[in-house]
Design an enzyme around this catalytic site. Structure first.
Site, PDB file in Angstrom:
ATOM      1  N   THR A   1      -0.814   3.902  -7.151  1.00  0.00           N
ATOM      2  CA  THR A   1      -0.948   4.307  -8.442  1.00  0.00           C
ATOM      3  C   THR A   1      -2.645   5.024  -8.663  1.00  0.00           C
ATOM      4  OG1 THR A   1      -1.610   2.336  -9.529  1.00  0.00           O
ATOM      5  CG2 THR A   1       0.706   3.014  -9.249  1.00  0.00           C
TER       6      THR A   1
ATOM      7  N   LYS B   1      10.435   4.462 -11.219  1.00  0.00           N
ATOM      8  CA  LYS B   1      10.447   4.032 -12.429  1.00  0.00           C
ATOM      9  C   LYS B   1      11.500   4.412 -13.431  1.00  0.00           C
ATOM     10  CE  LYS B   1       5.914   1.806 -12.450  1.00  0.00           C
ATOM     11  NZ  LYS B   1       6.254   0.135 -12.620  1.00  0.00           N
TER      12      LYS B   1
ATOM     13  N   CYS C   1       3.468  -6.261  -6.829  1.00  0.00           N
ATOM     14  CA  CYS C   1       2.682  -4.992  -7.479  1.00  0.00           C
ATOM     15  C   CYS C   1       1.102  -4.920  -7.149  1.00  0.00           C
ATOM     16  CB  CYS C   1       2.986  -5.378  -9.197  1.00  0.00           C
ATOM     17  SG  CYS C   1       1.892  -4.039 -10.025  1.00  0.00           S
ATOM     18  N   ASN C   2       0.995  -3.798  -6.486  1.00  0.00           N
ATOM     19  CA  ASN C   2      -0.350  -3.558  -5.921  1.00  0.00           C
ATOM     20  C   ASN C   2      -1.269  -3.545  -6.865  1.00  0.00           C
ATOM     21  OD1 ASN C   2       0.042  -3.072  -2.601  1.00  0.00           O
ATOM     22  ND2 ASN C   2       2.005  -2.104  -3.760  1.00  0.00           N
ATOM     23  N   THR C   3      -0.947  -2.904  -8.051  1.00  0.00           N
ATOM     24  CA  THR C   3      -1.871  -2.501  -9.062  1.00  0.00           C
ATOM     25  C   THR C   3      -2.522  -3.793  -9.597  1.00  0.00           C
ATOM     26  OG1 THR C   3      -0.822  -0.299  -9.420  1.00  0.00           O
ATOM     27  CG2 THR C   3      -2.667  -1.057 -10.980  1.00  0.00           C
TER      28      THR C   3
ATOM     29  N   CYS D   1       2.233   0.997  -3.498  1.00  0.00           N
ATOM     30  CA  CYS D   1       2.825   0.819  -4.868  1.00  0.00           C
ATOM     31  C   CYS D   1       4.210   0.410  -4.283  1.00  0.00           C
ATOM     32  CB  CYS D   1       2.967   1.952  -5.686  1.00  0.00           C
ATOM     33  SG  CYS D   1       3.703   1.595  -7.205  1.00  0.00           S
TER      34      CYS D   1
ATOM     35  N   ASP E   1       1.276  -2.022 -18.821  1.00  0.00           N
ATOM     36  CA  ASP E   1       1.062  -1.369 -18.023  1.00  0.00           C
ATOM     37  C   ASP E   1      -0.259  -1.443 -17.116  1.00  0.00           C
ATOM     38  OD1 ASP E   1       0.162   1.460 -16.706  1.00  0.00           O
ATOM     39  OD2 ASP E   1       2.430   1.416 -16.334  1.00  0.00           O
ATOM     40  N   ARG E   2      -0.131  -1.637 -15.999  1.00  0.00           N
ATOM     41  CA  ARG E   2      -1.716  -2.133 -15.261  1.00  0.00           C
ATOM     42  C   ARG E   2      -2.576  -0.896 -15.237  1.00  0.00           C
ATOM     43  NH1 ARG E   2       3.064  -3.535 -15.443  1.00  0.00           N
ATOM     44  NH2 ARG E   2       3.461  -2.363 -13.518  1.00  0.00           N
TER      45      ARG E   2
END
Length: 230
Positions: free
Chosen positions: A125, A165, A83-85, A194, A47-48
């Site tokens: 996020t 999610k 995935c932006n993060t 996100c 998990d980022r």
């Protein structure tokens, strides 16, 4: 046309939606008019957000780098990460391969600017917000980034983690609360920063005020690989 490599699994539903979006947005009359894609749906990527907020958590960078190198070895000539993060670690990923990695955050901010926006809301996020990647990109483009307050940010995380999610439908009332809060801050565009929020845009049929980073990434990938956007 160039072959597109996709580092997926972050999250899995957004990855499948992204692949579907690329096919549907490509101007094509036959199979051969579409771009080649290698989708690596790696759900083992740590998990980022957890790592950004707490460096004692498992670092996702080695896995992201390994996946980028694996895609390059498989023949990918352009790489995207839906995935932006994960773009917090863009520099490390890009430096690990010899093919271009498209920066979805910068591309989305440039789109907002091209559409005439000056005040841009950021829904993402907490990890992405804390990393400041959207804020910096906005400032570089001469835009003003607008962030939700702590309560609304918690609501955004609820939508991302506890609803999308988790495979549950988006709470319409909760989303309306988020929207009204951002509109009260006079945002001319609201970036869905996100990829899980891209699913929300599809589910709730959100209007054009909401700028979808996943769609921007898909359109950019099509063009960079030599295809045409429908």
């Amino acid at each position: 046309m160039k072959t597109l490599g996709i580092i997926g699994g972050v999250g899995p539903l957004a990855t499948m939606y992204y692949g579907d979006m690329i096919v549907r947005l490509t101007e094509a009359e036959k199979d051969q008019d579409h771009i080649n894609m290698i989708i690596l749906n790696d759900t083992t990527i740590p998990d980022r957000t957890a790592f950004i907020l707490d460096s004692t958590q498992t670092n996702p960078v080695p896995v992201l780098v390994k996946d980028a190198q694996k895609l390059e070895a498989m023949g990918a000539q352009v790489i995207t990460i839906p995935c932006n993060t994960a773009h917090t670690f863009f520099k490390e990923i890009q430096e690990s391969v010899n093919v271009p990695v498209i920066h979805m955050i910068n591309e989305t901010v440039h789109r907002a600017s091209a559409e005439g926006a000056k005040r841009v809301g950021i829904l993402a996020t907490t990890g992405t917000i804390e990393a400041g990647v959207f804020q910096q990109s906005c400032r570089d483009a001469g835009l003003t980034p607008v962030l939700p307050d702590e309560e609304i940010q918690r609501d955004v995380m609820t939508v991302i983690y506890d609803q999308v999610k988790a495979g549950r439908p988006t709470d319409v009332n909760l989303w309306e609360k988020i929207t009204k809060a951002m509109e009260a801050l006079h945002c001319e565009r609201i970036i869905l920063g996100c990829t899980e929020l891209s699913i929300v845009k599809k589910e709730l049929q959100l209007d054009q005020k909401f700028l979808d980073t996943l769609r921007v990434l898909a359109e950019t990938a099509i063009v960079r690989c030599g295809g045409k956007v429908r």
